[in-house]
Write a protein that holds these residues in place. Structure first.
Motif: not given
Ligand code: ZN
Ligand code: ZN
Length: 273
Positions: A12-13, A19-24, A69-77, A176-179
């Protein structure tokens, strides 16, 4: 029990080259019918600074906010050891500020996370055996550059580790860094429910399938002899051409010839990490 499709190794940014925020990112992958994403932001970033505890807390909070309930973003580095090894820390919530391989992996495990050696291919380096065997997985296909096939040397490394009793899995990572980095390279888990915990648990037990647009395989990531040879030769050609491009670039620089920026973008796009 449901099948959940996910993507591993996304930036993410919070990575200075994402280039994309976590929400994007969440929106982008939800629109493509994914159920989870494993975020792996660079720490250290390109300028050498680590993601600190405050920024890590923001990342964790943003991951929670975009998850439902439809999508989960798993945090990490994505941590860096020796300056030429990247280790994905999937499912962690605290910052890791170390460049020592063993410390990084110990911290990932202490936080209940999953440790994966990312794109060993890009560094062309032999890593110490005692470091490799600490890991949980090896990225056998990194989707970032134009290489559109698995890394056979990484899958052989995985095979050797498994043969010696170390239960590592193969991972497909999109990096993935950009579209324009997008390609179908995913992980499919079968779990009772979709949550950060169930994703990390499925990764830990190797209970997943690796999926690409052309084929699907299990987490052992073993390929047919024909494909192994084909991809091994293609990988060899990739390195020969990459090293040639590097040599030409340094030769021109030594001769004091300034390479125009648009021309430099070509090898960067295809070869350099
Ligand atoms: Zn990397
Ligand atoms: Zn990466």
């Amino acid at each position: 029990m449901g099948n959940y499709i996910g993507v591993c190794h996304i930036h993410s940014v919070h990575s200075d080259d994402g280039l994309l925020s976590i929400a994007e990112l969440a929106r982008f992958f939800k629109e493509r019918d994914y159920h989870f994403g494993c975020l792996t932001d660079h720490s250290p970033k390109n300028d050498g600074t680590f993601i600190g505890s405050r920024e890590m807390a923001e990342i964790v909070q943003e991951c929670r906010t975009v998850s439902d309930e439809k999508f989960v973003m798993v945090p990490g580095l994505e941590c860096a050891a020796f300056d030429d090894a990247h280790i994905l820390a999937i499912g962690i919530t605290e910052a890791i500020q170390s460049k020592d391989w063993k410390t990084i992996v110990h911290e990932i495990h202490a936080q209940g996370g999953y440790a994966v050696l990312a794109h060993p291919l890009f560094f062309e380096r032999r890593y110490p055996w005692e470091n490799l065997k600490m890991l949980d997985g090896i990225e056998v296909w990194n989707g970032n550059k134009f290489i559109n096939f698995p890394d056979i040397s990484a899958s052989l490394m995985l095979k050797k580790l498994r043969k010696n009793g170390h239960a590592l899995s193969g991972i497909f990572g999109l990096d993935f860094h950009r579209h324009e980095n997008y390609k179908q390279l995913s992980i499919i888990i079968s779990e009772d429910e979709l949550s950060v915990k169930s994703v990390v648990q499925a990764l830990k037990i190797g209970g997943f399938l690796l999926h690409s647009a052309r084929f699907e395989t299990d987490s052992l990531a073993e390929f047919s002899p024909v494909n192994r040879w084909k991809w091994y030769c293609l990988g060899w050609l990739f390195f020969k051409s990459r090293n040639l491009a590097k040599r030409i670039q340094s030769m021109l620089e030594k001769m004091g010839i300034k390479i125009p920026e648009p021309l430099l973008k070509i090898p960067r796009k295809f070869y350099y990490h």
